[in-house]
Design an enzyme around this catalytic site. Structure first.
Site: not given
Ligand code: GNR
Ligand code: NI
Length: 167
Positions: A46, A51, A91-92, A133-134, A137
């Site tokens: 995601g 980001q 999270c990236l 999660h997104e 952000h």
């Molecule tokens: O790549 C991602 N893996 C992930 C794994 C578990 C829960 C949420 C995520 S999102 C993350 C990519 C990201 O940072 N999205 O904002």
């Molecule tokens: Ni993230």
């Protein structure tokens, strides 16, 4: 298409609040393409526009094994959520850190797709986790903020060390 640089925690720009998209035009569609390319290249499941330092309510997501099920959410809103589930998240913007976070188990989300058409999606499991999660952000929240202050301090120290060692 371009791969965009991803902001890293604790960059203060990760705490900006994204604005609603007023029109799904060529500029927004270009952003979606670049975000998808960036997410697949990372690789991640995601990516929120925040980001990549674009403060618009746009999310791309693909939790498929085959990496060919792109979901686009423009102006997403949660209509309903239920249950509780704990999932190990990454999270990236927080590379190399994985921690358990408790969230709703199911969410019903309303959004616009890449064509600007409204849809409603019911999600559970990893998809529901990822959507939440997104969406965090987009309101300037990074998953580590659910953790204790001590854990957050340790994560910041670890990320700073990563940056030092990369130089
Ligand atoms: O790549 C991602 N893996 C992930 C794994 C578990 C829960 C949420 C995520 S999102 C993350 C990519 C990201 O940072 N999205 O904002
Ligand atoms: Ni993230």
């Amino acid at each position: 298409m371009a791969i965009l640089p991803i902001l890293r925690y604790p960059d203060p720009r990760l705490h900006k609040i994204a604005a609603k998209v007023t029109r799904v035009d060529a500029e927004v569609r270009k952003l979606i393409k670049d975000m998808a390319k960036t997410m697949y290249a990372a690789p991640g499941i995601g990516l929120a526009a925040t980001q990549v330092d674009i403060h618009k309510r746009v999310i791309v997501l693909d939790i498929s094994e085959t990496r060919d099920q792109l979901h686009v959410f423009i102006n997403p809103e949660v209509l309903e959520s239920s249950g509780e589930a704990e999932c190990e998240e990454g999270c990236l913007s927080v590379p190399g850190i994985y921690e358990k976070v408790r969230r709703a188990q199911r969410v019903r989300v309303e959004a616009l797709d890449a064509e600007g058409k409204r849809f409603v999606l019911e999600a559970e499991g990893l998809l529901a986790v990822c959507i939440q999660h997104e969406m965090d952000h987009l309101v300037g929240k990074v998953f580590v903020e659910y953790l204790s202050r001590l854990k957050q301090q340790r994560i910041v120290a670890k990320l700073k060390k990563q940056v030092r060692q990369a130089m």
